[in-house]
Design an enzyme around this catalytic site. Structure first.
Site, PDB file in Angstrom:
ATOM      1  N   GLY A  54       0.826  -1.194   0.000  1.00 44.99           N
ATOM      2  CA  GLY A  54       0.000   0.000   0.000  1.00 44.99           C
ATOM      3  C   GLY A  54       0.863   1.247   0.000  1.00 44.99           C
ATOM      4  O   GLY A  54       2.035   1.212   0.400  1.00 44.99           O
ATOM      5  N   GLN A  95       3.030  10.014   1.226  1.00 44.50           N
ATOM      6  CA  GLN A  95       4.316   9.309   1.237  1.00 44.50           C
ATOM      7  C   GLN A  95       5.176   9.649   0.020  1.00 44.50           C
ATOM      8  O   GLN A  95       6.375   9.382   0.021  1.00 44.50           O
ATOM      9  CB  GLN A  95       4.099   7.788   1.300  1.00 44.50           C
ATOM     10  CG  GLN A  95       3.496   7.318   2.613  1.00 44.50           C
ATOM     11  CD  GLN A  95       3.359   5.818   2.656  1.00 44.50           C
ATOM     12  OE1 GLN A  95       2.378   5.277   2.191  1.00 44.50           O
ATOM     13  NE2 GLN A  95       4.366   5.144   3.180  1.00 44.50           N
ATOM     14  N   CYS A 136       6.062  -0.085   7.164  1.00 47.52           N
ATOM     15  CA  CYS A 136       5.656   1.051   6.346  1.00 47.52           C
ATOM     16  C   CYS A 136       6.823   1.427   5.447  1.00 47.52           C
ATOM     17  O   CYS A 136       7.969   1.454   5.897  1.00 47.52           O
ATOM     18  CB  CYS A 136       5.286   2.225   7.252  1.00 47.52           C
ATOM     19  SG  CYS A 136       4.828   3.717   6.363  1.00 47.52           S
ATOM     20  N   LEU A 137       6.515   1.734   4.189  1.00 48.16           N
ATOM     21  CA  LEU A 137       7.575   2.106   3.247  1.00 48.16           C
ATOM     22  C   LEU A 137       8.280   3.387   3.685  1.00 48.16           C
ATOM     23  O   LEU A 137       9.414   3.640   3.288  1.00 48.16           O
ATOM     24  CB  LEU A 137       6.992   2.277   1.837  1.00 48.16           C
ATOM     25  CG  LEU A 137       6.391   1.001   1.220  1.00 48.16           C
ATOM     26  CD1 LEU A 137       5.739   1.314  -0.110  1.00 48.16           C
ATOM     27  CD2 LEU A 137       7.446  -0.082   1.077  1.00 48.16           C
ATOM     28  N   HIS A 152      -4.178   1.297   7.806  1.00 52.37           N
ATOM     29  CA  HIS A 152      -2.832   1.895   7.806  1.00 52.37           C
ATOM     30  C   HIS A 152      -2.750   3.049   6.798  1.00 52.37           C
ATOM     31  O   HIS A 152      -2.270   4.141   7.123  1.00 52.37           O
ATOM     32  CB  HIS A 152      -1.810   0.801   7.465  1.00 52.37           C
ATOM     33  CG  HIS A 152      -0.398   1.272   7.336  1.00 52.37           C
ATOM     34  ND1 HIS A 152       0.601   0.871   8.188  1.00 52.37           N
ATOM     35  CD2 HIS A 152       0.206   2.113   6.453  1.00 52.37           C
ATOM     36  CE1 HIS A 152       1.739   1.455   7.839  1.00 52.37           C
ATOM     37  NE2 HIS A 152       1.529   2.213   6.780  1.00 52.37           N
ATOM     38  N   GLU A 153      -3.230   2.801   5.575  1.00 55.49           N
ATOM     39  CA  GLU A 153      -3.107   3.817   4.519  1.00 55.49           C
ATOM     40  C   GLU A 153      -4.018   5.019   4.793  1.00 55.49           C
ATOM     41  O   GLU A 153      -3.632   6.161   4.557  1.00 55.49           O
ATOM     42  CB  GLU A 153      -3.419   3.219   3.146  1.00 55.49           C
ATOM     43  CG  GLU A 153      -2.499   2.082   2.712  1.00 55.49           C
ATOM     44  CD  GLU A 153      -1.016   2.402   2.808  1.00 55.49           C
ATOM     45  OE1 GLU A 153      -0.623   3.577   2.688  1.00 55.49           O
ATOM     46  OE2 GLU A 153      -0.239   1.454   3.025  1.00 55.49           O
ATOM     47  N   HIS A 172      -2.543   7.422   7.130  1.00 54.87           N
ATOM     48  CA  HIS A 172      -1.553   8.328   6.512  1.00 54.87           C
ATOM     49  C   HIS A 172      -2.196   9.638   6.062  1.00 54.87           C
ATOM     50  O   HIS A 172      -1.558  10.690   6.088  1.00 54.87           O
ATOM     51  CB  HIS A 172      -0.915   7.676   5.282  1.00 54.87           C
ATOM     52  CG  HIS A 172       0.288   6.828   5.577  1.00 54.87           C
ATOM     53  ND1 HIS A 172       1.431   7.327   6.162  1.00 54.87           N
ATOM     54  CD2 HIS A 172       0.534   5.516   5.337  1.00 54.87           C
ATOM     55  CE1 HIS A 172       2.337   6.349   6.273  1.00 54.87           C
ATOM     56  NE2 HIS A 172       1.816   5.243   5.791  1.00 54.87           N
TER      57      HIS A 172
HETATM   58 NI    NI Z   1       2.740   3.399   5.639  1.00 54.15          NI
END
Ligand code: NI
Length: 191
Positions: free
Chosen positions: A73, A78, A118-119, A160-161, A164
């Protein structure tokens, strides 16, 4: 674990595959992933009121960027854009992308506790408890209303997304310590 997508109360999973094919036709462009400490990750994102070519391009780039690093995701902040856009694909084949614009969680139930990463927090993971089921209302990239729901990893990715988009990082929800997933590599490098 199941994922379902409706448009106007009709099951419409083909949408996902149409999107994937459309994205493949465009040229690949990767965006830089912002990492923790970058202020943009703590800010609230604005809603999209209309689809514009630059957002189409952004969505394509977000998918490319997510797949390039084997993520499940990615949210627009991000990659430095404060708009309410997320892309998710929890399939092993990477052929089931879900694009959500202005997503809103309308139902959560159950509970799951597990590791999350998380990226934007490279090399780390942590245990987070989230709802096991999530139902989300959103717009697709054609600005049509859709409802998506799922359990397990997909429900976790949705929560999670969407976090953000209000500047919330999973690290604020971790139980216990953040784990270093690169510990073994680093120890090898040091020795
Ligand atoms: Ni993330």
């Amino acid at each position: 674990m199941g994922i379902k997508i409706w448009k106007e109360s009709v099951l419409k999973t083909d949408m996902v595959f149409e999107n994937a094919l459309e994205q493949e036709a465009e040229s690949m462009a990767l965006r830089t992933i912002r990492t923790i400490g970058d202020e943009i990750l703590t800010k609230k994102c604005r809603k999209l009121t209309e689809m514009k070519p630059r957002y189409q391009e952004l969505i394509g780039d977000m998918l490319d960027t997510m797949y390039n690093v084997q993520g499940v995701g990615l949210a627009a902040p991000q990659v430095g854009i404060l708009k309410q856009i997320v892309v998710i694909d929890v399939s092993e084949e990477g052929d089931s992308s879900v694009i959500l614009i202005n997503p809103e969680i309308v139902e959560l139930s159950g509970e799951q506790t597990g590791q999350e990463g998380c990226l934007s927090v490279p090399g780390k993971a942590g245990v987070v408890t989230r709802a096991n089921y999530a139902r989300v209302k959103a717009l697709n990239e054609k600005m049509e209303e859709i409802v998506v729901e799922g359990e397990g990893l997909f429900a976790r990715a949705l929560q999670h997304e969407i976090d953000h988009l209000s500047g919330v990082m999973y690290v604020s929800k971790v139980q216990g310590q953040l784990l270093d997933t690169r510990q073994e590599e680093e120890q090898e490098e040091q020795s």
